[in-house]
Design a protein around this motif. Sequence first.
Motif, short mmCIF file in Angstrom:
data_model
loop_
_atom_site.label_atom_id
_atom_site.label_comp_id
_atom_site.label_asym_id
_atom_site.label_seq_id
_atom_site.Cartn_x
_atom_site.Cartn_y
_atom_site.Cartn_z
N ALA A 208 0.81 -1.22 0.00
CA ALA A 208 0.00 0.00 0.00
C ALA A 208 0.84 1.27 0.00
CB ALA A 208 -0.93 0.01 1.21
N TYR A 209 2.02 1.24 0.63
CA TYR A 209 2.84 2.45 0.78
C TYR A 209 4.23 2.07 1.24
CZ TYR A 209 1.48 1.64 5.66
OH TYR A 209 1.26 1.07 6.88
N GLY A 210 5.12 3.04 1.29
CA GLY A 210 6.47 2.83 1.79
C GLY A 210 6.70 3.62 3.06
N ALA B 86 7.34 7.36 -0.64
CA ALA B 86 5.92 7.03 -0.67
C ALA B 86 5.69 5.61 -1.16
CB ALA B 86 5.18 8.02 -1.57
N ALA B 87 6.64 5.08 -1.92
CA ALA B 87 6.45 3.77 -2.54
C ALA B 87 7.28 2.66 -1.91
CB ALA B 87 6.79 3.85 -4.04
N ALA B 88 8.42 2.98 -1.28
CA ALA B 88 9.40 1.97 -0.91
C ALA B 88 9.64 1.87 0.59
CB ALA B 88 10.72 2.24 -1.62
N GLU B 89 9.64 0.63 1.08
CA GLU B 89 10.01 0.32 2.47
C GLU B 89 11.52 0.22 2.57
OE1 GLU B 89 11.56 -2.31 5.38
OE2 GLU B 89 11.26 -2.95 3.29
N PHE B 90 12.08 0.50 3.75
CA PHE B 90 13.52 0.65 3.94
C PHE B 90 14.34 -0.55 3.45
CE2 PHE B 90 17.35 0.02 6.51
CZ PHE B 90 18.04 1.20 6.25
N ASN B 91 14.02 -1.76 3.93
CA ASN B 91 14.86 -2.91 3.59
C ASN B 91 14.95 -3.15 2.10
OD1 ASN B 91 15.48 -3.46 6.25
ND2 ASN B 91 13.93 -5.05 6.49
N ILE B 92 13.85 -2.94 1.40
CA ILE B 92 13.86 -3.14 -0.05
C ILE B 92 14.53 -1.95 -0.74
CG2 ILE B 92 12.45 -3.65 -2.08
CD1 ILE B 92 12.34 -5.82 0.09
N VAL C 279 9.77 -6.45 -7.78
CA VAL C 279 10.44 -5.31 -7.16
C VAL C 279 10.86 -4.33 -8.25
CG1 VAL C 279 12.37 -4.55 -5.72
CG2 VAL C 279 11.27 -6.76 -5.28
N GLU C 280 10.44 -3.08 -8.11
CA GLU C 280 10.79 -2.03 -9.06
C GLU C 280 12.20 -1.53 -8.77
OE1 GLU C 280 11.29 0.32 -11.83
OE2 GLU C 280 9.28 -0.56 -11.80
N THR C 281 13.05 -1.55 -9.79
CA THR C 281 14.45 -1.14 -9.62
C THR C 281 14.83 0.12 -10.39
OG1 THR C 281 15.15 -2.58 -11.44
CG2 THR C 281 15.20 -3.53 -9.21
N LYS C 282 13.94 0.64 -11.22
CA LYS C 282 14.34 1.73 -12.11
C LYS C 282 13.51 3.00 -11.99
CE LYS C 282 16.16 -1.49 -15.57
NZ LYS C 282 16.04 -2.00 -16.95
N GLY C 283 12.36 2.94 -11.40
CA GLY C 283 11.48 4.10 -11.39
C GLY C 283 12.06 5.28 -10.63
N GLU C 284 11.87 6.48 -11.15
CA GLU C 284 12.39 7.68 -10.48
C GLU C 284 11.75 7.86 -9.11
OE1 GLU C 284 12.52 12.54 -11.15
OE2 GLU C 284 11.85 11.23 -12.77
N ARG C 285 10.46 7.59 -8.99
CA ARG C 285 9.75 7.74 -7.73
C ARG C 285 9.37 6.40 -7.10
NH1 ARG C 285 8.09 12.94 -6.72
NH2 ARG C 285 8.25 14.39 -8.48
N THR C 286 9.57 5.32 -7.81
CA THR C 286 9.10 4.02 -7.32
C THR C 286 10.21 3.00 -7.11
OG1 THR C 286 8.68 3.32 -9.62
CG2 THR C 286 6.84 4.30 -8.39
N ARG C 287 11.48 3.39 -7.21
CA ARG C 287 12.58 2.45 -6.97
C ARG C 287 12.45 1.84 -5.57
NH1 ARG C 287 17.70 0.77 -8.27
NH2 ARG C 287 19.23 0.75 -6.57
N GLY C 288 12.49 0.52 -5.52
CA GLY C 288 12.34 -0.19 -4.25
C GLY C 288 10.91 -0.56 -3.91
N MET C 289 9.98 -0.24 -4.76
CA MET C 289 8.58 -0.57 -4.52
C MET C 289 8.34 -2.06 -4.75
SD MET C 289 5.28 1.13 -6.44
CE MET C 289 3.60 0.77 -5.94
N THR C 290 7.55 -2.67 -3.88
CA THR C 290 7.11 -4.05 -4.09
C THR C 290 5.71 -4.00 -4.69
OG1 THR C 290 6.53 -4.05 -1.74
CG2 THR C 290 8.51 -5.25 -2.38
#
Length: 323
Positions: A159-161, A165-171, A264-275
């Motif tokens: 739902a959120y980071g 806004a998108a990514a949790e710390f460990n990821i 897992v998103e690895t490239k997005g400018e605002r979404t890197r690290g998003m699951t």
Amino acid sequence: MTLELARPIIIDCDPGHDDAIAILLALANPERLRVLGITTVGGNQVLEKITDNALKLLSFVDADIPVAMGAKGPLLGKLVTGAEAHGESGMDGPVLPPSKFRPVRQGAVEFMVERIRSSDRPVTLVPIGPLTNVAMLLAAYPDVKEKIERISLMGGGLAYGNVTAAAEFNIYVDPEAARIVFESGIPIAMSGLDVTDKAMIYEEEIAELKRRGKVSVMVGELLDFYSIYSRKLGFDGSSLHDPCAVAWLLQPELFESKAYCVTVETKGERTRGMTVADMRRKPGDAPNAHVLLDVDRDAFIRLLFDALERLDRQAALRPAEGE
């Protein structure tokens, strides 16, 4: 369950206040979880500091568990630490005595390989920090997958980071490593923010811990410091993130979960690290993770308090230093 039937686990971590509590929860349940070792990874603080924290914690509860040092930083780029939440030491709050233990000579990956291959049963990995060590293990020794029963990890959130806004710390710290792990084919239980922010401990419960025994008091002091950052985020209590990954192994019935295909998103400018979970009616790929979504908070807290009470009793029976 006898000690021989206890599930063998390796805890991969970056202590870290909630890492420390997760380790204690596992150690307090030896009839169900057999901790083969602890591996450390740069995350909440730099590797040297969080390894020292792990050793001090084990010494404090007199648990002679091997500790192996792992990756100092992510597969790509520089390490981002969680110092704002965890302090200069990575585990600010209680002042623990110097450890009587030292790390083993093996690095984390070599240690995990040896322990997994020599285990009489498939091993469960419990990564509760960035996934760098586990990704390196799977990339370098793909044959060990058949001897890994599952991975119960803390990381992500649908739902959120919490770092962005998108990514949790460990990821967020190592999304490339996380992607390798989620694409490994190994069964995964994902304790992300969706559930861990519901596994909340409140001020009156922390105060109760500080009226108990030696180990509970130390955990209360950990949570006193950790709660400062939680209040900055607008929470009334403190989220017990990492203990969820251990609690699910002990009492999975406390949790509600749903199977999803998680990438897992690895490239997005605002979404890197998003699951990202595929929630479509007809997902494009088969599920690769059981995502924990809810928890019986009261029962979860009882599980934790019972574990700490056992450790308190053990501490009370040990002779004082020098006797």
